[in-house]
Enzyme design. Structure first.
Site, PDB file in Angstrom:
ATOM      1  N   HIS A 120      -3.683   7.029   1.537  1.00  0.00           N
ATOM      2  CA  HIS A 120      -4.043   5.447   0.830  1.00  0.00           C
ATOM      3  C   HIS A 120      -5.707   5.248   1.236  1.00  0.00           C
ATOM      4  O   HIS A 120      -6.000   5.496   2.396  1.00  0.00           O
ATOM      5  CB  HIS A 120      -3.128   4.681   1.654  1.00  0.00           C
ATOM      6  CG  HIS A 120      -3.520   3.421   1.202  1.00  0.00           C
ATOM      7  ND1 HIS A 120      -3.599   2.776  -0.095  1.00  0.00           N
ATOM      8  CD2 HIS A 120      -3.889   2.055   2.111  1.00  0.00           C
ATOM      9  CE1 HIS A 120      -3.945   1.633   0.090  1.00  0.00           C
ATOM     10  NE2 HIS A 120      -3.945   0.959   1.255  1.00  0.00           N
ATOM     11  N   ASN A 126     -10.016  -0.743  -1.953  1.00  0.00           N
ATOM     12  CA  ASN A 126      -8.667  -0.721  -1.854  1.00  0.00           C
ATOM     13  C   ASN A 126      -8.054  -1.220  -3.025  1.00  0.00           C
ATOM     14  O   ASN A 126      -7.799  -2.315  -3.186  1.00  0.00           O
ATOM     15  CB  ASN A 126      -8.062  -1.452  -0.529  1.00  0.00           C
ATOM     16  CG  ASN A 126      -6.647  -1.287  -0.253  1.00  0.00           C
ATOM     17  OD1 ASN A 126      -5.717  -0.494  -0.740  1.00  0.00           O
ATOM     18  ND2 ASN A 126      -6.329  -1.786   1.044  1.00  0.00           N
ATOM     19  N   CYS A 177       0.834  -1.333  -0.154  1.00  0.00           N
ATOM     20  CA  CYS A 177       0.062   0.166  -0.075  1.00  0.00           C
ATOM     21  C   CYS A 177       0.951   1.220  -0.033  1.00  0.00           C
ATOM     22  O   CYS A 177       0.389   2.436  -0.232  1.00  0.00           O
ATOM     23  CB  CYS A 177      -0.720   0.015   1.151  1.00  0.00           C
ATOM     24  SG  CYS A 177      -2.052  -1.313   1.085  1.00  0.00           S
TER      25      CYS A 177
HETATM   26  O1  UT7 Z   1      -4.365  -1.811   2.702  1.00  0.00           O
HETATM   27  C1  UT7 Z   1      -3.946  -2.400   3.780  1.00  0.00           C
HETATM   28  C2  UT7 Z   1      -3.891  -2.334   5.227  1.00  0.00           C
HETATM   29  N1  UT7 Z   1      -5.219  -2.692   5.554  1.00  0.00           N
HETATM   30  C3  UT7 Z   1      -6.080  -2.058   6.495  1.00  0.00           C
HETATM   31  O2  UT7 Z   1      -5.620  -0.838   6.674  1.00  0.00           O
HETATM   32  C4  UT7 Z   1      -7.148  -2.692   7.119  1.00  0.00           C
HETATM   33  C5  UT7 Z   1      -7.280  -2.434   8.353  1.00  0.00           C
HETATM   34  N2  UT7 Z   1      -8.390  -2.924   9.192  1.00  0.00           N
HETATM   35  C6  UT7 Z   1      -9.789  -2.527   8.853  1.00  0.00           C
HETATM   36  O3  UT7 Z   1     -10.090  -2.115   7.748  1.00  0.00           O
HETATM   37  C7  UT7 Z   1     -11.023  -3.320   9.474  1.00  0.00           C
HETATM   38  O4  UT7 Z   1     -10.291  -3.795  10.700  1.00  0.00           O
HETATM   39  C8  UT7 Z   1     -11.789  -4.426   8.781  1.00  0.00           C
HETATM   40  C9  UT7 Z   1     -12.501  -3.609   7.805  1.00  0.00           C
HETATM   41  C10 UT7 Z   1     -10.918  -5.380   8.274  1.00  0.00           C
HETATM   42  C11 UT7 Z   1     -12.670  -5.112   9.842  1.00  0.00           C
HETATM   43  O5  UT7 Z   1     -13.551  -3.976  10.478  1.00  0.00           O
HETATM   44  P1  UT7 Z   1     -13.677  -4.133  12.130  1.00  0.00           P
HETATM   45  O6  UT7 Z   1     -14.677  -3.105  12.575  1.00  0.00           O
HETATM   46  O7  UT7 Z   1     -12.138  -4.052  12.672  1.00  0.00           O
HETATM   47  O8  UT7 Z   1     -14.437  -5.622  12.167  1.00  0.00           O
HETATM   48  P2  UT7 Z   1     -13.635  -6.819  13.062  1.00  0.00           P
HETATM   49  O9  UT7 Z   1     -12.619  -7.380  12.347  1.00  0.00           O
HETATM   50  O10 UT7 Z   1     -13.678  -6.397  14.510  1.00  0.00           O
HETATM   51  O11 UT7 Z   1     -14.899  -7.820  13.138  1.00  0.00           O
HETATM   52  C12 UT7 Z   1     -16.369  -7.408  13.812  1.00  0.00           C
HETATM   53  C13 UT7 Z   1     -17.262  -8.378  13.265  1.00  0.00           C
HETATM   54  C14 UT7 Z   1     -16.810  -9.841  13.563  1.00  0.00           C
HETATM   55  O12 UT7 Z   1     -17.851 -10.841  13.871  1.00  0.00           O
HETATM   56  P3  UT7 Z   1     -17.881 -11.103  15.490  1.00  0.00           P
HETATM   57  O13 UT7 Z   1     -16.823 -11.756  15.716  1.00  0.00           O
HETATM   58  O14 UT7 Z   1     -18.091  -9.786  16.024  1.00  0.00           O
HETATM   59  O15 UT7 Z   1     -19.209 -11.921  15.589  1.00  0.00           O
HETATM   60  C15 UT7 Z   1     -16.349 -10.303  12.164  1.00  0.00           C
HETATM   61  O16 UT7 Z   1     -16.552 -11.863  11.886  1.00  0.00           O
HETATM   62  O17 UT7 Z   1     -17.550  -8.197  12.183  1.00  0.00           O
HETATM   63  C16 UT7 Z   1     -17.426  -9.655  11.402  1.00  0.00           C
HETATM   64  N3  UT7 Z   1     -16.907  -9.587   9.898  1.00  0.00           N
HETATM   65  C17 UT7 Z   1     -17.970  -9.414   8.881  1.00  0.00           C
HETATM   66  N4  UT7 Z   1     -19.236  -9.519   8.845  1.00  0.00           N
HETATM   67  C18 UT7 Z   1     -19.912  -9.426   7.648  1.00  0.00           C
HETATM   68  C19 UT7 Z   1     -15.612  -9.369   9.555  1.00  0.00           C
HETATM   69  N5  UT7 Z   1     -15.959  -9.057   8.070  1.00  0.00           N
HETATM   70  C20 UT7 Z   1     -16.945  -9.326   7.620  1.00  0.00           C
HETATM   71  C21 UT7 Z   1     -17.814  -9.068   6.528  1.00  0.00           C
HETATM   72  N6  UT7 Z   1     -19.043  -9.085   6.494  1.00  0.00           N
HETATM   73  N7  UT7 Z   1     -17.210  -8.745   5.396  1.00  0.00           N
END
Ligand code: UT7
Length: 353
Positions: free
Chosen positions: A280, A310, A112
């Site tokens: 980014h 992204n 990235c």
């Molecule tokens: O460019 C490279 C660098 N990458 C980044 O900068 C990415 C940085 N991270 C993020 O953008 C975020 O952490 C994500 C978008 C990847 C995830 O968002 P979050 O608010 O951190 O969600 P989380 O991982 O804490 O997950 C919350 C819940 C989980 O369910 P439970 O355990 O609370 O029941 C996940 O399983 O959301 C669930 N979940 C989804 N639900 C529906 C994770 N992905 C999805 C999805 N659809 N696509």
């Protein structure tokens, strides 16, 4: 002598994919994806279109915009984490497809932050008198990382009415926190050595912390394994990136703010002196956090993650190109570029347009 961006171009693949389309093959929803990341659509290539193809199309437009003949290009820097082949990199392929001279081609893989690392490489070559007219390209075909079967792809696009089996649905859902974020795209800039000294790359702060590499990486298909790829790795899904999303989110917000402040302070400028901030596009919430902490007014920030997702090495040149085409970049504007990504790596660059 400074490296000045004199033209830009981009290439977006033809097929738009909505969040709802993705929810046909995995357990996700439009609401979750929008709320957590800001992504509404992304574009994927059709099989057969490669990263170098997207880079070539973007570079052609950049050359036209810069009014530079391909024969004048004396250096290529291609940033991507999804090259057409394991080797050689995408740079030589782009060189041949564009009919450039046998000029040096660098392939860099800072994910990235690839475009910002590329800017430093170009700037150093120009200042050292080693290059005068450079193509710097960022392009990605992330759709190759997607875990879907061919039948799942058809169902996603509405080309068949055969849904994934429960096992396929569960498999696809395992990667949902990652796969919903990414899109395919290419973008390029032409950079020229100019003596006047007022325009171009002003300064950069780059950093890497390799100790954190496993927070976002591809565990398989590397030469750590013998052979470097095998059916077992594929069956485990080790060819698909692993990401600790929450951890990466936290690191991104901290590092992007820090590095932006460092480059501003080192050059004795403030956000008031900056016309545009191009960050980014990994997650709209990361960028909104940085914007708030850095005190950047809405009018100085452009987001396009809602359209493209992204696109890794392509995000910043794509923002640059859109800003240029929309008349939001005037000659002499001071622009701040900020990025964070796998490595873990980060960077901030001040450029005068
Ligand atoms: O460019 C490279 C660098 N990458 C980044 O900068 C990415 C940085 N991270 C993020 O953008 C975020 O952490 C994500 C978008 C990847 C995830 O968002 P979050 O608010 O951190 O969600 P989380 O991982 O804490 O997950 C919350 C819940 C989980 O369910 P439970 O355990 O609370 O029941 C996940 O399983 O959301 C669930 N979940 C989804 N639900 C529906 C994770 N992905 C999805 C999805 N659809 N696509």
């Amino acid at each position: 002598m400074r490296a000045v961006i004199v033209g830009s171009g981009s290439e977006i693949p033809p097929t738009v994919v909505t969040n709802r389309m993705l929810s046909r093959v995995m357990d996700t929803s439009d609401e979750w994806i929008r709320e957590r990341s800001g992504v509404e659509t992304r574009y994927y290539v059709e099989p057969g279109t490669t990263t170098s193809d997207l880079g070539v199309a973007a570079a052609r437009r950049a050359l036209v915009a810069a009014r530079v003949e391909p024969s004048a290009v004396d250096l290529v820097v291609f940033a991507t984490m999804t090259p057409d082949h394991y080797f050689p990199g995408a740079g030589p392929l782009l060189q041949a497809k564009l009919g450039l001279g046998n000029v040096p081609c660098f392939d860099i893989r800072q994910q990235c932050v690839g475009f910002l690392y590329g800017l430093q490489l170009v700037d150093a070559h120009v200042r050292a008198g080693l290059a005068r007219t450079v193509l710097l390209v960022g392009a990605e075909v992330h759709s190759g990382f997607m875990p879907y079967t061919a039948a799942n792809w058809d169902y996603l696009y509405g080309r068949t009415d055969v849904p994934p089996t429960p096992a396929e649905h569960e498999w696809n859902s395992r990667f949902r926190h990652l796969t919903v974020l990414f899109g395919d795209a290419g973008a390029a800039v032409v950079m020229r050595a100019e003596e006047d000294g007022s325009r171009g790359v002003i300064d950069q702060v780059l950093g890497t912390d390799g100790a954190e590499y496993d927070k976002l990486y591809v565990p398989g298909t590397g030469f750590k394994h013998r052979p470097y790829t095998d059916p077992e790795q594929f069956a485990r899904g080790d060819h698909i990136p692993v990401m600790d999303g929450r951890y990466v989110f936290k690191l991104a917000t901290t590092r992007m703010v820090e590095v932006a402040q460092q480059v501003l302070e080192r050059n004795r400028v403030t956000i008031d002196d900056v016309s545009l901030v191009l960050m980014h596009q990994a997650n709209r919430r990361i960028n909104e956090h940085c914007q708030k902490v850095l005190g950047i007014p809405d009018a100085k920030v452009i987001h396009n993650i809602q359209k493209y997702g992204n696109t890794t090495a392509a995000t910043i040149p794509l923002l640059w190109d859109e800003a240029a085409r929309e008349g939001r970049l005037r000659q002499g504007d001071l622009v701040l570029l900020v990025a964070f990504g796998a490595g873990m790596s980060w960077g901030a660059t001040l450029v005068r347009a």
